[in-house]
Design a protein around this motif. Structure first.
Motif, PDB file in Angstrom:
ATOM      1  N   SER A 178       1.949  -0.017  10.996  1.00  0.00           N
ATOM      2  CA  SER A 178       0.718  -0.264  11.744  1.00  0.00           C
ATOM      3  C   SER A 178       0.239   0.987  12.468  1.00  0.00           C
ATOM      4  O   SER A 178       1.024   1.897  12.768  1.00  0.00           O
ATOM      5  CB  SER A 178       0.927  -1.394  12.757  1.00  0.00           C
ATOM      6  OG  SER A 178       1.812  -0.991  13.784  1.00  0.00           O
ATOM      7  N   LEU A 179      -1.058   1.027  12.741  1.00  0.00           N
ATOM      8  CA  LEU A 179      -1.699   2.137  13.447  1.00  0.00           C
ATOM      9  C   LEU A 179      -1.507   3.475  12.726  1.00  0.00           C
ATOM     10  O   LEU A 179      -1.530   4.537  13.345  1.00  0.00           O
ATOM     11  CB  LEU A 179      -1.196   2.249  14.894  1.00  0.00           C
ATOM     12  CG  LEU A 179      -1.305   0.982  15.752  1.00  0.00           C
ATOM     13  CD1 LEU A 179      -0.826   1.266  17.169  1.00  0.00           C
ATOM     14  CD2 LEU A 179      -2.721   0.443  15.756  1.00  0.00           C
ATOM     15  N   GLY A 180      -1.296   3.421  11.428  1.00  0.00           N
ATOM     16  CA  GLY A 180      -1.152   4.654  10.643  1.00  0.00           C
ATOM     17  C   GLY A 180       0.090   5.451  10.950  1.00  0.00           C
ATOM     18  O   GLY A 180       0.154   6.654  10.681  1.00  0.00           O
ATOM     19  N   GLN A 181       1.146   4.796  11.483  1.00  0.00           N
ATOM     20  CA  GLN A 181       2.328   5.504  11.969  1.00  0.00           C
ATOM     21  C   GLN A 181       3.395   5.763  10.918  1.00  0.00           C
ATOM     22  O   GLN A 181       4.471   6.273  11.257  1.00  0.00           O
ATOM     23  CB  GLN A 181       2.976   4.712  13.112  1.00  0.00           C
ATOM     24  CG  GLN A 181       2.113   4.541  14.335  1.00  0.00           C
ATOM     25  CD  GLN A 181       2.833   3.760  15.415  1.00  0.00           C
ATOM     26  OE1 GLN A 181       3.528   4.329  16.255  1.00  0.00           O
ATOM     27  NE2 GLN A 181       2.681   2.444  15.396  1.00  0.00           N
ATOM     28  N   THR A 182       3.158   5.451   9.664  1.00  0.00           N
ATOM     29  CA  THR A 182       4.195   5.521   8.636  1.00  0.00           C
ATOM     30  C   THR A 182       4.950   6.844   8.638  1.00  0.00           C
ATOM     31  O   THR A 182       6.175   6.878   8.556  1.00  0.00           O
ATOM     32  CB  THR A 182       3.572   5.289   7.242  1.00  0.00           C
ATOM     33  OG1 THR A 182       2.888   4.031   7.251  1.00  0.00           O
ATOM     34  CG2 THR A 182       4.644   5.277   6.173  1.00  0.00           C
TER      35      THR A 182
ATOM     36  N   ARG B   4       0.826  -1.218   0.000  1.00  0.00           N
ATOM     37  CA  ARG B   4       0.000   0.000   0.000  1.00  0.00           C
ATOM     38  C   ARG B   4       0.852   1.255   0.000  1.00  0.00           C
ATOM     39  O   ARG B   4       0.448   2.299  -0.513  1.00  0.00           O
ATOM     40  CB  ARG B   4      -0.934   0.012   1.218  1.00  0.00           C
ATOM     41  CG  ARG B   4      -2.049  -1.010   1.171  1.00  0.00           C
ATOM     42  CD  ARG B   4      -3.116  -0.689   2.206  1.00  0.00           C
ATOM     43  NE  ARG B   4      -2.595  -0.673   3.561  1.00  0.00           N
ATOM     44  CZ  ARG B   4      -2.553  -1.729   4.366  1.00  0.00           C
ATOM     45  NH1 ARG B   4      -3.011  -2.894   3.936  1.00  0.00           N
ATOM     46  NH2 ARG B   4      -2.071  -1.635   5.586  1.00  0.00           N
ATOM     47  N   HIS B   5       2.050   1.174   0.575  1.00  0.00           N
ATOM     48  CA  HIS B   5       2.904   2.357   0.689  1.00  0.00           C
ATOM     49  C   HIS B   5       4.026   2.368  -0.348  1.00  0.00           C
ATOM     50  O   HIS B   5       5.008   3.083  -0.194  1.00  0.00           O
ATOM     51  CB  HIS B   5       3.500   2.435   2.094  1.00  0.00           C
ATOM     52  CG  HIS B   5       2.498   2.792   3.149  1.00  0.00           C
ATOM     53  ND1 HIS B   5       2.072   4.082   3.373  1.00  0.00           N
ATOM     54  CD2 HIS B   5       1.822   2.020   4.033  1.00  0.00           C
ATOM     55  CE1 HIS B   5       1.182   4.093   4.355  1.00  0.00           C
ATOM     56  NE2 HIS B   5       1.010   2.861   4.771  1.00  0.00           N
TER      57      HIS B   5
ATOM     58  N   GLY C 213      -0.907   5.832   6.914  1.00  0.00           N
ATOM     59  CA  GLY C 213      -0.289   7.121   7.156  1.00  0.00           C
ATOM     60  C   GLY C 213      -0.298   8.036   5.943  1.00  0.00           C
ATOM     61  O   GLY C 213      -0.245   7.584   4.799  1.00  0.00           O
ATOM     62  N   ILE C 214      -0.361   9.339   6.212  1.00  0.00           N
ATOM     63  CA  ILE C 214      -0.287  10.379   5.183  1.00  0.00           C
ATOM     64  C   ILE C 214       0.847  11.329   5.557  1.00  0.00           C
ATOM     65  O   ILE C 214       0.917  11.780   6.706  1.00  0.00           O
ATOM     66  CB  ILE C 214      -1.617  11.156   5.089  1.00  0.00           C
ATOM     67  CG1 ILE C 214      -2.754  10.244   4.638  1.00  0.00           C
ATOM     68  CG2 ILE C 214      -1.481  12.347   4.141  1.00  0.00           C
ATOM     69  CD1 ILE C 214      -4.116  10.930   4.640  1.00  0.00           C
ATOM     70  N   PRO C 215       1.740  11.659   4.622  1.00  0.00           N
ATOM     71  CA  PRO C 215       2.824  12.610   4.939  1.00  0.00           C
ATOM     72  C   PRO C 215       2.270  13.983   5.297  1.00  0.00           C
ATOM     73  O   PRO C 215       1.217  14.389   4.812  1.00  0.00           O
ATOM     74  CB  PRO C 215       3.636  12.671   3.635  1.00  0.00           C
ATOM     75  CG  PRO C 215       3.261  11.442   2.878  1.00  0.00           C
ATOM     76  CD  PRO C 215       1.837  11.142   3.254  1.00  0.00           C
ATOM     77  N   PHE C 216       2.978  14.700   6.164  1.00  0.00           N
ATOM     78  CA  PHE C 216       2.559  16.043   6.568  1.00  0.00           C
ATOM     79  C   PHE C 216       3.702  17.025   6.375  1.00  0.00           C
ATOM     80  O   PHE C 216       4.875  16.648   6.265  1.00  0.00           O
ATOM     81  CB  PHE C 216       2.127  16.044   8.043  1.00  0.00           C
ATOM     82  CG  PHE C 216       3.277  15.905   9.000  1.00  0.00           C
ATOM     83  CD1 PHE C 216       3.951  17.024   9.491  1.00  0.00           C
ATOM     84  CD2 PHE C 216       3.723  14.653   9.406  1.00  0.00           C
ATOM     85  CE1 PHE C 216       5.033  16.907  10.357  1.00  0.00           C
ATOM     86  CE2 PHE C 216       4.799  14.514  10.277  1.00  0.00           C
ATOM     87  CZ  PHE C 216       5.455  15.639  10.748  1.00  0.00           C
TER      88      PHE C 216
END
Length: 292
Positions: free
Chosen positions: A93-97, A58-59, A248-251
């Motif tokens: 996991s947990l959206g921590q990417t 996915r990433h 996760g989404i980059p910020f």
């Protein structure tokens, strides 16, 4: 229920079953051979590997970064930053990417250093991040908010860190995402983007689920709940409000970007003198070992 959620739940239950069988075996009351103890562990490992494979797939393509305001004001230092490695915390996991941890350091050396043996633990008031206000990074809606878990003592010595890594962290993993993040707040920013604030101070919530908030509004305060070595802010953007399903989404933070590990940065309004101070503070070696 989505297949990914079922996989996460079944994996967690497999580990719980494995631990329970070990306890029963130690009591001498196991009704079958010892070899069967390893079956749930093997299932859990297989499921973990499969979920890791799916996460990597996915990433494979990095999504564009979403620019928001910083969740704090003042001088802070980044740890476990996605500017240095992805996934920043060693797991998708947990959206921590693309998550980041930040600790308050109003001046170099203001934060207690890591202690090899003594003091084993410190009170949270010893850390300047404890009780600092956390602000909405954009206009949004509060989806989830909880602040009932206690703020535990620090884990910033070698004995405390070993205890946390070998015992406490394992128990929290078995207990689910809420015990890892501790007190948390999830903010819906719209367009399929959610912001997570983790390790909030107990009893510090200034909002509740369903509230509409404006950028810069007080949400809660920095604490030391959950899987945390010291008072700090764990911040991430993700594509789902449920951590078991989130990716996760980059910020990027307005005027700051993505601070790298050990980089000190100033958030909020600053004078020219403070801006110079920020430049001096951006040294790669500053700050102790990264948080777990």
């Amino acid at each position: 229920m989505p297949a990914r959620k079922l996989l996460v739940i079944f994996c967690r239950l497999s580990w719980v079953t494995y631990v329970a069988l070990i306890v029963v075996a130690l009591s001498g009351r196991l009704p079958f051979g010892l070899g069967w103890i390893w079956v749930p562990a093997a299932v859990a490992i297989a499921l973990t590997l499969e979920m890791s494979r799916q996460a990597r797939a996915r990433h494979a393509v990095r999504p564009p970064a979403v620019e928001v305001a910083a969740p704090v004001t003042g001088r802070w230092t980044a740890l476990n930053s996605p500017a240095d490695k992805v996934p920043s915390h060693g797991t998708h996991s947990l959206g921590q990417t693309y998550a980041v941890d930040i600790v308050a350091e109003p001046a170099p050396g203001a934060r207690p250093a890591f202690a090899w043996l003594w003091p084993v633990v410190r009170r949270n008031r010893a850390f300047p991040a404890f009780g600092e206000p956390l602000l909405a990074v954009a206009d949004g809606t509060v989806v989830h908010a909880t602040d009932r878990q206690r703020d535990h003592l620090s884990r910033t010595s070698l004995p405390a860190l070993v205890y946390m890594t070998l015992i406490e962290a394992a128990v929290r993993e078995l207990s689910g995402a809420g015990w890892i993040t501790g007190n948390q707040l999830v903010l819906d920013l719209g367009d399929g983007t959610y912001a997570l604030y983790a390790h909030l101070q107990r009893g510090s919530l200034a909002v509740r689920p369903g509230d509409r908030v404006r950028a810069g509004q007080l949400l809660a305060r920095c604490g030391n709940s959950g899987n945390s070595t010291e008072p700090h802010v764990h911040f991430q953007l993700m594509d789902h409000a449920d951590l078991d399903l989130a990716r996760g989404i980059p910020f990027r933070w307005h005027g700051i970007g993505v601070p790298a590990n050990g980089d000190a940065f100033l958030a909020g309004e600053q004078t020219g003198e403070q801006a110079g101070e920020q430049t001096e503070g951006r040294t790669a070696g500053e700050g102790p070992t990264a948080l777990g």
